[in-house]
Design a protein around this motif. Structure first.
Motif, mmCIF file in Angstrom:
data_model
loop_
_atom_site.group_PDB
_atom_site.id
_atom_site.type_symbol
_atom_site.label_atom_id
_atom_site.label_comp_id
_atom_site.label_asym_id
_atom_site.label_seq_id
_atom_site.Cartn_x
_atom_site.Cartn_y
_atom_site.Cartn_z
ATOM 1 N N THR A 6 18.002 -8.214 44.505
ATOM 2 C CA THR A 6 16.926 -8.528 43.580
ATOM 3 C C THR A 6 15.675 -8.887 44.358
ATOM 4 N N LYS A 7 14.593 -8.226 44.044
ATOM 5 C CA LYS A 7 13.320 -8.558 44.672
ATOM 6 C C LYS A 7 12.871 -9.912 44.145
ATOM 7 N N THR A 92 15.894 -9.632 35.891
ATOM 8 C CA THR A 92 15.292 -8.740 36.884
ATOM 9 C C THR A 92 16.223 -7.569 37.167
ATOM 10 N N LYS A 93 17.518 -7.853 37.298
ATOM 11 C CA LYS A 93 18.491 -6.774 37.529
ATOM 12 C C LYS A 93 18.497 -5.802 36.356
ATOM 13 N N LYS A 94 18.448 -6.332 35.147
ATOM 14 C CA LYS A 94 18.431 -5.479 33.954
ATOM 15 C C LYS A 94 17.184 -4.593 33.969
ATOM 16 N N ARG A 104 10.412 -8.339 39.817
ATOM 17 C CA ARG A 104 10.826 -9.392 40.749
ATOM 18 C C ARG A 104 11.240 -10.644 39.986
ATOM 19 N N ASN A 105 12.108 -11.409 40.617
ATOM 20 C CA ASN A 105 12.534 -12.699 40.079
ATOM 21 C C ASN A 105 11.808 -13.801 40.837
ATOM 22 N N TYR A 106 11.432 -14.849 40.117
ATOM 23 C CA TYR A 106 10.896 -16.054 40.757
ATOM 24 C C TYR A 106 12.048 -17.057 40.784
ATOM 25 N N PRO A 107 12.810 -17.105 41.910
ATOM 26 C CA PRO A 107 14.018 -17.928 41.955
ATOM 27 C C PRO A 107 13.765 -19.431 41.896
ATOM 28 N N GLY A 108 12.574 -19.855 42.271
ATOM 29 C CA GLY A 108 12.255 -21.283 42.170
ATOM 30 C C GLY A 108 12.181 -21.707 40.715
ATOM 31 N N ALA A 109 11.823 -20.750 39.885
ATOM 32 C CA ALA A 109 11.818 -20.893 38.435
ATOM 33 C C ALA A 109 10.910 -22.020 37.940
ATOM 34 N N TYR A 110 11.028 -22.315 36.657
ATOM 35 C CA TYR A 110 10.145 -23.324 36.069
ATOM 36 C C TYR A 110 10.368 -24.695 36.697
ATOM 37 N N LYS A 111 11.576 -24.971 37.154
ATOM 38 C CA LYS A 111 11.863 -26.265 37.784
ATOM 39 C C LYS A 111 10.950 -26.478 38.987
ATOM 40 N N GLU A 112 10.906 -25.504 39.893
ATOM 41 C CA GLU A 112 10.046 -25.623 41.075
ATOM 42 C C GLU A 112 8.575 -25.654 40.673
#
Length: 119
Positions: A6-7, A92-94, A104-112
């Motif tokens: 996943t990018k 993102t995979k879907k 792309r996915n933002y892995p830090g997400a809303y929490k970060e």
């Protein structure tokens, strides 16, 4: 079969785009209640279980439902995120499976984001 990598996009990269890039399409895949409690400015709420349906809509339907232009298959700045990263990665995979090559996915997400933005 090779595992799809996943990018991803970092907080700094996303921060540089939010509010500045007209081509950024930021999709928050959390539930409506989570989104209502706070979200990244400019993000569009499309809960994870509706992402495939949303991305399958015609551009007209998408705009009518979400109020933004549907991203093109080769949209350069299509970013998904959730609260902690997992649902964003699934979305993102879907999107990749559906042909959105630059999603792309933002892995830090809303929490970060909320921690760094002090919200």
């Amino acid at each position: 079969m090779a595992k799809t990598v996943t990018k991803v996009i970092s907080y700094a990269e996303l921060k540089a785009l939010v509010g500045k890039s007209p081509s950024l399409v930021l999709i928050d895949v959390r539930g409506n209640g989570e989104y209502a409690n706070g979200h990244i400015p400019g993000s569009v709420n499309i809960p994870l279980d509706t992402v495939e349906t949303a991305l399958s809509m015609s551009p007209e339907e998408f705009k009518a439902k979400y109020g933004v232009t549907k991203p093109q298959m080769d949209a350069p700045e299509l970013v998904f995120h959730c609260q902690l990263g997992r649902r964003g990665e699934m979305a993102t995979k879907k999107a990749h499976e559906m042909g959105y090559i630059n999603a792309r996915n933002y892995p830090g997400a809303y929490k970060e984001w909320s921690e760094k933005e002090g919200k």
